[in-house]
Design an enzyme around this catalytic site. Structure first.
Site, PDB file in Angstrom:
ATOM      1  N   HIS A 160      -6.269 -12.609  -6.646  1.00  0.00           N
ATOM      2  CA  HIS A 160      -4.593 -12.435  -6.255  1.00  0.00           C
ATOM      3  C   HIS A 160      -3.981 -12.862  -5.026  1.00  0.00           C
ATOM      4  O   HIS A 160      -3.762 -12.463  -4.113  1.00  0.00           O
ATOM      5  CB  HIS A 160      -5.200 -10.449  -5.821  1.00  0.00           C
ATOM      6  CG  HIS A 160      -4.469 -10.105  -6.040  1.00  0.00           C
ATOM      7  ND1 HIS A 160      -4.245  -8.793  -5.181  1.00  0.00           N
ATOM      8  CD2 HIS A 160      -2.335  -9.770  -5.766  1.00  0.00           C
ATOM      9  CE1 HIS A 160      -2.818  -7.470  -5.010  1.00  0.00           C
ATOM     10  NE2 HIS A 160      -2.574  -8.769  -5.863  1.00  0.00           N
TER      11      HIS A 160
ATOM     12  N   SER B 285      -2.073  -5.502  -2.285  1.00  0.00           N
ATOM     13  CA  SER B 285      -0.564  -4.916  -2.569  1.00  0.00           C
ATOM     14  C   SER B 285       0.138  -4.304  -1.003  1.00  0.00           C
ATOM     15  O   SER B 285      -0.434  -4.051  -0.604  1.00  0.00           O
ATOM     16  CB  SER B 285      -0.722  -3.766  -3.524  1.00  0.00           C
ATOM     17  OG  SER B 285      -1.934  -4.168  -3.708  1.00  0.00           O
TER      18      SER B 285
ATOM     19  N   LYS C  40      -2.722  -7.437 -13.650  1.00  0.00           N
ATOM     20  CA  LYS C  40      -3.993  -6.465 -12.944  1.00  0.00           C
ATOM     21  C   LYS C  40      -5.298  -7.090 -13.743  1.00  0.00           C
ATOM     22  O   LYS C  40      -6.331  -7.307 -14.043  1.00  0.00           O
ATOM     23  CB  LYS C  40      -3.957  -5.430 -12.123  1.00  0.00           C
ATOM     24  CG  LYS C  40      -2.379  -5.439 -11.083  1.00  0.00           C
ATOM     25  CD  LYS C  40      -2.603  -6.819 -10.442  1.00  0.00           C
ATOM     26  CE  LYS C  40      -1.485  -6.485  -9.017  1.00  0.00           C
ATOM     27  NZ  LYS C  40      -1.439  -7.190  -8.727  1.00  0.00           N
TER      28      LYS C  40
ATOM     29  N   ARG D 206      -0.554   2.394  -9.658  1.00  0.00           N
ATOM     30  CA  ARG D 206      -1.930   2.055 -10.358  1.00  0.00           C
ATOM     31  C   ARG D 206      -2.687   3.061 -10.026  1.00  0.00           C
ATOM     32  O   ARG D 206      -2.546   3.623  -8.857  1.00  0.00           O
ATOM     33  CB  ARG D 206      -2.323   0.595  -9.233  1.00  0.00           C
ATOM     34  CG  ARG D 206      -1.602  -0.276 -10.439  1.00  0.00           C
ATOM     35  CD  ARG D 206      -2.682  -1.867  -9.760  1.00  0.00           C
ATOM     36  NE  ARG D 206      -2.242  -2.123  -8.178  1.00  0.00           N
ATOM     37  CZ  ARG D 206      -3.154  -2.029  -7.312  1.00  0.00           C
ATOM     38  NH1 ARG D 206      -3.970  -1.843  -7.993  1.00  0.00           N
ATOM     39  NH2 ARG D 206      -3.018  -2.313  -5.653  1.00  0.00           N
TER      40      ARG D 206
ATOM     41  N   ARG E  43      10.449  -0.822  -8.564  1.00  0.00           N
ATOM     42  CA  ARG E  43       9.544  -1.715  -8.638  1.00  0.00           C
ATOM     43  C   ARG E  43      11.325  -2.674  -8.724  1.00  0.00           C
ATOM     44  O   ARG E  43      11.810  -2.080  -9.433  1.00  0.00           O
ATOM     45  CB  ARG E  43       8.827  -2.296  -9.771  1.00  0.00           C
ATOM     46  CG  ARG E  43       6.810  -1.883  -9.036  1.00  0.00           C
ATOM     47  CD  ARG E  43       7.038  -2.774  -7.830  1.00  0.00           C
ATOM     48  NE  ARG E  43       5.327  -2.431  -7.902  1.00  0.00           N
ATOM     49  CZ  ARG E  43       3.956  -2.455  -6.995  1.00  0.00           C
ATOM     50  NH1 ARG E  43       4.233  -3.980  -7.615  1.00  0.00           N
ATOM     51  NH2 ARG E  43       3.349  -2.456  -6.746  1.00  0.00           N
TER      52      ARG E  43
ATOM     53  N   ASP F 212       1.429 -13.512  -6.573  1.00  0.00           N
ATOM     54  CA  ASP F 212       0.625 -12.463  -6.918  1.00  0.00           C
ATOM     55  C   ASP F 212      -0.153 -13.113  -7.342  1.00  0.00           C
ATOM     56  O   ASP F 212      -1.401 -12.619  -6.699  1.00  0.00           O
ATOM     57  CB  ASP F 212       1.088 -11.684  -7.723  1.00  0.00           C
ATOM     58  CG  ASP F 212       0.907  -9.976  -7.813  1.00  0.00           C
ATOM     59  OD1 ASP F 212       0.171  -9.480  -6.341  1.00  0.00           O
ATOM     60  OD2 ASP F 212       0.460  -9.438  -8.932  1.00  0.00           O
TER      61      ASP F 212
HETATM   62  C1  OXD Z   1       0.162  -4.770  -6.793  1.00  0.00           C
HETATM   63  C2  OXD Z   1       1.088  -5.753  -7.709  1.00  0.00           C
HETATM   64  O1  OXD Z   1       0.115  -4.059  -6.438  1.00  0.00           O
HETATM   65  O2  OXD Z   1       1.011  -7.190  -7.743  1.00  0.00           O
HETATM   66  O3  OXD Z   1      -0.614  -5.675  -6.090  1.00  0.00           O
HETATM   67  O4  OXD Z   1       1.517  -4.672  -7.858  1.00  0.00           O
HETATM   68 MN    MN Z   2      -0.368  -8.021  -6.108  1.00  0.00          MN
END
Ligand code: OXD
Ligand code: MN
Length: 591
Positions: A228, A250, A208, A71, A373, A279
């Site tokens: 979150h 994260s 997100k 991100r 991921r 998440d």
């Molecule tokens: C983050 C995710 O970056 O859940 O928080 O991917």
């Molecule tokens: Mn996250």
């Protein structure tokens, strides 16, 4: 073929198609045949690599560009009409200017390529806490991931009917140019625009961008919360299941905690942990006056490195079929995947995440990107909760906050009240990780782990938390806890074993919730007596435990200075209640 007669949806799709210069429009139906066809196309074009279909049926590998692996918080904008509504923790961009710039980037951006229209539901389709979005994209990777992460297809449009209550998401890969990468949220317009990226957190707009940034703003206006947070249920030997929601920044182990396997002694007694989410939690008051949470997602977008048979066997099991891997290493011996921390046997004959030949036994480079991921369907998870699909959600008994703090913050403490709990969440700090671009290992304040995800002014967000508390009777309010699994010794090694052994800390919380154990009152809150944490079967001394439960007043006085400094950034939008909480903490420390 269009899948709806909803005029607002059609207007959105057609106007976007015109702007981006789409060659054709494909509506994502949610059907397997279409998914299989798109998968074939992506494999043929090289966008996806088909993995060993005997060992990993339905699994694919994708590599992003090297400049597009996480991100991008510095290129993420909250485009509220008034800059003051954005707040000091977000980047603001005037919406008129933002739309103009984004439109200029979007103009012709699809170059005659296909526009995929993804109708998706966050939460079970039609559920009372669920919400709907439409994402248009030129990326099959996005389509295939969204189909795992959300509920996608025609039934979503049927549930929407003629309503205009949907979030409009526009994604365009463009040239994946980092200089022109923008992730923009327009909270007042229910709109998201993401350009020049193809990395999950920037482009799977349900996650997100919608489920946190837009939804947090919706929640403020509609009296619910988008957080979150993971959601887990602990089944006690008497079969009662207690649900907890936990916020960690994260890459701090939310997925691991959500899928925790209790130590042997607990299993023998009949304790089990079930995963509702790893998440995001959407939380609303139920008809019985308690707070109920759903996981709006339908899959896990988990960090691969460090995931292994010991750290998280459930997550690993979840990735064994119908999973998309991003930026991990490809093991050419058997066409499977590998990442750092999977096992101690890296492949000799492999391709690294950058697409280069890689020998895991000799190379000093990493095979997988630290933020590589897996996108795995929730149904694959062996410990998925039977309530996962319950549209009404699960009743929450505890909120847990936590971050990576090598010092100062004890293993666990309990807040004194809802208001004090909001204070504890608001002062969360954590060392930064690879989940976002920028320096790694620096402590930064990350209130409720929402700093990168709150779609409006963080001071107003704190007030919303306080307001939500007022709507719930005290005896129905969840208890608030703070944990820190990450205390380190002089050599920098983690002291607490973590993972499954975190059950021992959750167990103390269960007893606090049930009123079965007392605690030591300290200036920061209630800390366990060292003898009240069950260490059976664990090689860990009571002295060390007492050490990481200690509240060091001097360290906390310094911490309080940092809190004050952080609070000052909110000016007059800091709720008076929180300023009072900070002062009371300082008073207690000075006593
Ligand atoms: C983050 C995710 O970056 O859940 O928080 O991917
Ligand atoms: Mn996250």
């Amino acid at each position: 073929m269009e899948m709806t007669t909803n005029k607002q949806v059609l207007d959105f799709v057609n106007s976007r198609a015109k702007l981006v210069g789409a060659g054709k429009i494909v509506w994502i139906t949610g059907e397997k045949e279409q998914y299989d066809q798109l998968t074939k196309e992506a494999i043929a074009s090289g966008e996806m690599i088909e993995l060993n279909q005997e060992l990993l049926p339905g699994c694919l590998l994708h590599r992003t560009k090297e400049n597009d692996v996480a991100r991008v918080e510095n290129r993420t904008f909250i485009c509220s009409r008034d800059e003051k509504d954005c707040g000091p923790t977000n980047n603001w961009w005037n919406p008129t200017e933002a739309y103009a710039k984004l439109d200029s980037i979007l103009e012709g951006a699809y170059k005659g390529n296909t526009m995929y229209v993804i109708p998706f539901s966050m939460g079970p389709v039609g559920g009372p806490i669920s919400k709907i979005g439409i994402e248009v994209t030129d990326s099959i990777y996005v389509v295939l991931n969204m189909r795992i992460m959300t509920r996608v297809g025609k039934d979503v449009l049927d549930a929407l009917g003629d309503s205009n209550d949907f979030v409009r998401g526009t994604h365009a890969k463009c040239d994946v140019d980092p200089e022109n990468r923008y992730i923009c949220q327009f909270p007042e317009d229910n709109a998201i625009v993401s350009v020049n990226s193809a990395y999950g957190g920037n482009v799977l707009l349900g996650k997100k961008c919608f489920a946190l940034r837009i939804a947090s703003y919706q929640g403020k206006n509609e009296m619910w919360m988008a957080e979150h947070m993971l959601i887990l249920g602990i089944e006690k030997p008497n079969k009662e299941i207690v649900y907890m929601a936990a916020a960690f920044p994260s890459a701090c182990g939310k997925t691991n905690l959500a899928m925790l396997i209790p130590p042997q002694g607990y299993l023998a007694e009949g304790y089990r942990v079930f995963t509702v989410g790893d998440d995001i939690a959407w939380i609303k008051k139920g008809s019985d006056g308690r707070l109920y949470a759903i996981n709006p997602e339908n899959g896990f977008f988990g960090v691969a490195p460090g995931t292994n048979k010991k750290s998280n066997p459930n997550a690993l099991a979840a990735t064994m079929k119908n999973t998309i891997f991003t930026n991990v290493a490809l093991n050419l011996e058997n066409n499977t995947v590998w990442w750092e921390g999977l096992d101690k046997n890296p492949p000799v004959n492999a391709i690294d995440w950058k697409g280069n030949p890689w020998n895991g036994q000799t190379s000093t480079e990493k095979g997988a990107h630290p933020n590589s991921r897996f996108t795995a369907p929730a149904v694959n998870c062996p410990c998925i909760s039977s309530e996962f699909e319950n549209p009404a959600g699960v009743p929450i008994s505890a909120f847990i906050f936590g971050g990576r703090r090598p010092t100062t913050v004890p293993l666990v403490y309990q807040a004194r009240s809802w208001e004090n709990g909001v204070f504890v969440g608001s002062i969360m700090g954590s060392e930064t990780t690879a989940a976002a671009t920028g320096a790694v290992g620096v402590v930064r304040r990350d209130p409720m782990a929402m700093r990168p995800f709150c779609g409006y002014h963080m001071g107003d967000y704190f007030q919303h938390w306080l307001d939500m508390g007022k709507t719930v009777d005290v005896d129905k309010q969840p208890k608030f806890f703070n944990v820190n699994w990450f205390r380190t010794d002089a050599e920098g090694h983690f002291i607490w074993p973590g993972f499954g052994d975190n059950m021992r800390v959750l167990d103390w919380m269960l007893k606090r919730i049930a009123g079965e154990v007392d605690a030591v009152e300290t200036p920061i809150g209630f800390v366990p007596k060292a003898e009240d944490i069950n260490l059976e079967g664990l090689d860990f001394s009571r002295e060390t435990l007492a050490d990481i439960l200690k509240v060091d007043k001097d360290a906390w006085k310094k911490e309080a200075e940092g809190i004050k400094e952080f609070y000052e950034t909110f000016g007059d939008r800091l709720p008076a209640e929180l300023a009072k909480q900070a002062d009371e903490l300082i008073d207690r420390l000075n006593k």
